[in-house]
Motif scaffolding. Structure first.
Motif, PDB file in Angstrom:
ATOM      1  N   ALA A   1      30.830  25.672  56.167  1.00 19.28           N
ATOM      2  CA  ALA A   1      30.265  24.882  55.064  1.00 19.28           C
ATOM      3  C   ALA A   1      29.283  25.714  54.246  1.00 19.28           C
ATOM      4  N   LYS A   2      28.488  26.536  54.901  1.00 23.54           N
ATOM      5  CA  LYS A   2      27.542  27.397  54.184  1.00 23.54           C
ATOM      6  C   LYS A   2      28.281  28.396  53.292  1.00 23.54           C
ATOM      7  N   LEU A   3      29.386  28.932  53.805  1.00 23.53           N
ATOM      8  CA  LEU A   3      30.160  29.891  53.009  1.00 23.53           C
ATOM      9  C   LEU A   3      30.873  29.207  51.849  1.00 23.53           C
ATOM     10  N   PHE A   4      31.353  27.998  52.073  1.00 24.40           N
ATOM     11  CA  PHE A   4      31.922  27.233  50.956  1.00 24.40           C
ATOM     12  C   PHE A   4      30.869  26.999  49.876  1.00 24.40           C
ATOM     13  N   ASP A   5      29.691  26.554  50.293  1.00 22.54           N
ATOM     14  CA  ASP A   5      28.612  26.290  49.327  1.00 22.54           C
ATOM     15  C   ASP A   5      28.303  27.549  48.518  1.00 22.54           C
ATOM     16  N   TRP A   6      28.203  28.660  49.232  1.00 20.41           N
ATOM     17  CA  TRP A   6      27.927  29.927  48.548  1.00 20.41           C
ATOM     18  C   TRP A   6      29.064  30.276  47.585  1.00 20.41           C
ATOM     19  N   GLY A   7      30.304  30.141  48.051  1.00 18.80           N
ATOM     20  CA  GLY A   7      31.453  30.535  47.244  1.00 18.80           C
ATOM     21  C   GLY A   7      31.559  29.750  45.952  1.00 18.80           C
ATOM     22  N   PHE A   8      31.319  28.449  46.012  1.00 20.44           N
ATOM     23  CA  PHE A   8      31.411  27.638  44.798  1.00 20.44           C
ATOM     24  C   PHE A   8      30.306  27.994  43.802  1.00 20.44           C
ATOM     25  N   LYS A   9      29.142  28.380  44.312  1.00 18.91           N
ATOM     26  CA  LYS A   9      28.044  28.790  43.423  1.00 18.91           C
ATOM     27  C   LYS A   9      28.256  30.209  42.893  1.00 18.91           C
ATOM     28  N   ALA A  10      28.897  31.048  43.692  1.00 20.82           N
ATOM     29  CA  ALA A  10      29.048  32.461  43.331  1.00 20.82           C
ATOM     30  C   ALA A  10      30.283  32.740  42.484  1.00 20.82           C
ATOM     31  N   ALA A  11      31.246  31.823  42.463  1.00 16.76           N
ATOM     32  CA  ALA A  11      32.488  32.048  41.717  1.00 16.76           C
ATOM     33  C   ALA A  11      32.189  32.381  40.262  1.00 16.76           C
ATOM     34  N   GLY A  12      32.760  33.488  39.797  1.00 16.02           N
ATOM     35  CA  GLY A  12      32.525  33.943  38.431  1.00 16.02           C
ATOM     36  C   GLY A  12      31.295  34.809  38.276  1.00 16.02           C
ATOM     37  N   LYS A  13      30.515  34.947  39.357  1.00 16.51           N
ATOM     38  CA  LYS A  13      29.280  35.731  39.300  1.00 16.51           C
ATOM     39  C   LYS A  13      29.312  36.921  40.248  1.00 16.51           C
ATOM     40  N   VAL A  14      30.459  37.120  40.899  1.00 16.60           N
ATOM     41  CA  VAL A  14      30.612  38.265  41.798  1.00 16.60           C
ATOM     42  C   VAL A  14      31.865  39.033  41.392  1.00 16.60           C
ATOM     43  N   THR A  15      31.855  40.319  41.683  1.00 15.42           N
ATOM     44  CA  THR A  15      33.054  41.142  41.492  1.00 15.42           C
ATOM     45  C   THR A  15      33.829  41.141  42.796  1.00 15.42           C
ATOM     46  N   PRO A  16      35.113  40.767  42.787  1.00 11.51           N
ATOM     47  CA  PRO A  16      35.877  40.712  44.036  1.00 11.51           C
ATOM     48  C   PRO A  16      35.854  42.028  44.791  1.00 11.51           C
ATOM     49  N   VAL A  17      35.853  41.925  46.114  1.00 13.98           N
ATOM     50  CA  VAL A  17      35.869  43.115  46.967  1.00 13.98           C
ATOM     51  C   VAL A  17      37.271  43.414  47.489  1.00 13.98           C
ATOM     52  N   GLY A  18      38.235  42.603  47.097  1.00 17.09           N
ATOM     53  CA  GLY A  18      39.613  42.802  47.522  1.00 17.09           C
ATOM     54  C   GLY A  18      40.443  41.615  47.084  1.00 17.09           C
ATOM     55  N   GLU A  19      41.635  41.518  47.641  1.00 15.05           N
ATOM     56  CA  GLU A  19      42.522  40.418  47.284  1.00 15.05           C
ATOM     57  C   GLU A  19      43.408  40.030  48.453  1.00 15.05           C
ATOM     58  N   LEU A  20      43.866  38.773  48.444  1.00 17.57           N
ATOM     59  CA  LEU A  20      44.905  38.326  49.362  1.00 17.57           C
ATOM     60  C   LEU A  20      46.241  38.715  48.733  1.00 17.57           C
ATOM     61  N   VAL A  21      46.954  39.604  49.380  1.00 16.40           N
ATOM     62  CA  VAL A  21      48.181  40.130  48.788  1.00 16.40           C
ATOM     63  C   VAL A  21      49.305  39.106  48.860  1.00 16.40           C
ATOM     64  N   ALA A  22      50.286  39.259  47.993  1.00 16.05           N
ATOM     65  CA  ALA A  22      51.472  38.406  48.000  1.00 16.05           C
ATOM     66  C   ALA A  22      52.471  38.927  49.029  1.00 16.05           C
ATOM     67  N   PRO A  23      53.436  38.106  49.438  1.00 20.33           N
ATOM     68  CA  PRO A  23      54.440  38.542  50.418  1.00 20.33           C
ATOM     69  C   PRO A  23      55.312  39.668  49.890  1.00 20.33           C
ATOM     70  N   LYS A  24      55.852  40.439  50.813  1.00 21.51           N
ATOM     71  CA  LYS A  24      56.797  41.479  50.428  1.00 21.51           C
ATOM     72  C   LYS A  24      58.001  40.879  49.714  1.00 21.51           C
ATOM     73  N   SER A  25      58.440  39.714  50.164  1.00 21.58           N
ATOM     74  CA  SER A  25      59.627  39.096  49.586  1.00 21.58           C
ATOM     75  C   SER A  25      59.424  38.716  48.130  1.00 21.58           C
ATOM     76  N   ALA A  26      58.181  38.590  47.688  1.00 21.70           N
ATOM     77  CA  ALA A  26      57.925  38.272  46.284  1.00 21.70           C
ATOM     78  C   ALA A  26      58.391  39.405  45.389  1.00 21.70           C
ATOM     79  N   ALA A  27      58.263  40.651  45.853  1.00 20.19           N
ATOM     80  CA  ALA A  27      58.720  41.797  45.068  1.00 20.19           C
ATOM     81  C   ALA A  27      60.233  41.775  44.925  1.00 20.19           C
ATOM     82  N   GLN A  28      60.929  41.375  46.004  1.00 25.00           N
ATOM     83  CA  GLN A  28      62.384  41.306  45.956  1.00 25.00           C
ATOM     84  C   GLN A  28      62.826  40.208  44.995  1.00 25.00           C
ATOM     85  N   ALA A  29      62.122  39.066  45.028  1.00 22.93           N
ATOM     86  CA  ALA A  29      62.455  37.975  44.123  1.00 22.93           C
ATOM     87  C   ALA A  29      62.202  38.379  42.678  1.00 22.93           C
TER      88      ALA A  29
END
Length: 439
Positions: free
Chosen positions: A336-364
């Protein structure tokens, strides 16, 4: 497995595509980009049977090099709130469920026992294979091999259950008995473990080693906060997955008994979701905007949890693994604390990475308008379809968001092939369901 401690928004894809069309000339140079070209994984060692109390110096770099660095990773911008000071979890990650941007993380790729959060991968793999109305009569072999002390929903031999009943048992009560029955329907535990591992690899969840489909403590069975977030993000593309993981309570079939006149009858009993951010508890209120996903607790794993919540048009995923602070419902409090932080921080932080898409998405992406399947083996059933089309596109069964995005673009992708990767990186969450109480 010890019993758990009782313890959409729709993306504006049309606007994005308009922008893409206007930028065709600029995007043609991106043709070499693909999901397969996402940050490569650092070769991970064979999973340890007894995870160390400290994170390894070298971890996977799937999603970005910062995510493979031990310790807390965050880039605070102007006006961004500082992270909560009293977080004790060994690993955690906060990400945007739709764009995949990782807002902050702590030992995101640390391979740890996942407990029942691994059931998200089980559901994402197996759920599309059987229509929810399918009926199955349980035989003794279906319940063989369930670990001592496992959480159970109360399935009885020689009783008949619908697939819908079984999935409610998996998500609400974390029932290992329901997992084993569904695994038996899928060809057995060994086959299901193989299918789960193959699906994890397609999702690029390379920290995960599956030994048991229910998450029960087993030698070498590990995952990571990063991988669990991938499983949740993939599962949330499916209508039935979203429904089950957001259900607070439901009626479950009991055993057949003789009625007053000697005729057999079958009653029901109520089951309640053990996700305390969804159902609430004495020291944990229901979290505003929560919509799932899955909790877990075993001796080796401690408490683990992945949750999804929406607030102010932003959908976030938070995964927390093994808080060291020994307090009741601590995993939910830190989430809950991390959710609270995330909603307040969205748009005010530079991402440190990403959740990648599946390999099969490239094939599609190589075939405009194609859809991808989120499992291997049998064909997808009704459980894999999105509840409503996004931007009036026809939704295919299976992967949901990626297939929908590709279906919308259709011929446009033939013109802007270099933009396929950019489109696939954003997974819409159609009709993200809120808390639901089933009759």
């Amino acid at each position: 497995m010890p019993a758990p401690k009782q313890p959409t928004r729709r993306s504006n894809l049309a606007t994005s595509l308009t922008s893409l069309t206007a930028s065709v000339a600029a995007l043609t140079g991106l043709a070499t980009l693909s999901v397969a070209a996402a940050p490569a994984a650092l070769a991970a060692p064979h999973p340890s049977t007894t995870p160390s109390a400290t994170p390894p110096a070298t971890m996977s770099t799937v999603g970005g090099t910062r995510l493979g660095t031990p310790g807390t990773q965050v880039n605070l911008g102007s006006g961004a709130p500082v992270l909560p000071k009293d977080l004790t979890a060994r690993s955690w990650i906060v990400s945007d469920a739709e764009s995949g941007e990782v807002l902050a993380a702590h030992n995101a790729h640390w391979r740890l026992p996942p407990a029942s959060t691994l059931k998200m991968l089980f559901a994402d793999t197996v759920l599309p294979r059987f229509p929810k109305t399918t009926k199955h009569k349980v035989v003794p072999t279906d319940l063989a091999g369930i670990g001592s002390g496992s959480s159970m929903v109360g399935i009885k031999e020689n009783e008949t259950y619908t697939v819908h009943d079984l999935w409610l048992g998996v998500f609400l009560r974390s029932g290992n008995d329901a997992v084993h029955v569904l695994s038996a329907m899928n060809g057995g535990v060994d086959r299901t473990v193989q299918d789960m591992q193959a699906h994890a690899e397609d999702l690029q969840a390379l920290d995960t080693h599956v030994v048991s489909p229910d998450g029960y403590d087993a030698d070498g069975q590990v995952s990571s906060a990063y991988d669990l977030s991938l499983f949740a993000r993939s599962g949330l593309q499916k209508k039935d997955f979203r429904e089950y993981c957001s259900t607070v309570r439901a009626k479950f079939p009991g055993a057949t008994t003789k009625g007053k006149k000697g005729k057999p009858g079958r009653g029901t009993f109520e089951i309640q979701n053990t996700n305390r951010l969804l159902s609430g508890d004495s020291d944990v209120p229901v979290y505003q905007g929560i919509a799932g996903v899955k909790n877990g607790n075993t001796t080796n794993a401690g408490a683990t949890f992945t949750g999804v919540a929406e607030r102010g048009g932003k959908v976030l995923l938070v995964t927390v693994m093994k808080p060291e602070k020994n307090e009741h419902n601590e995993v939910y409090k830190e989430t809950a604390k991390l959710f609270d932080w995330g909603f307040k921080a969205a748009g005010k932080v530079t991402p440190v990475g990403e959740l990648v898409a599946p390999k099969s998405a490239a094939q599609a992406g190589a075939q405009p308008g194609a859809t991808t399947s989120s499992g291997s083996g049998k064909g997808a059933g009704t459980g894999g379809s999105s509840s409503k089309p996004v931007a009036s596109a026809s939704s295919g069964s299976g992967s949901g968001g990626v297939g929908v995005a590709l279906g919308i673009t259709g011929g446009l992708l033939a013109l802007v092939a270099g933009a396929v990767f950019l489109i696939n990186r954003r997974w819409p969450l159609p009709d993200l369901v809120r808390r639901r109480t089933r009759p």
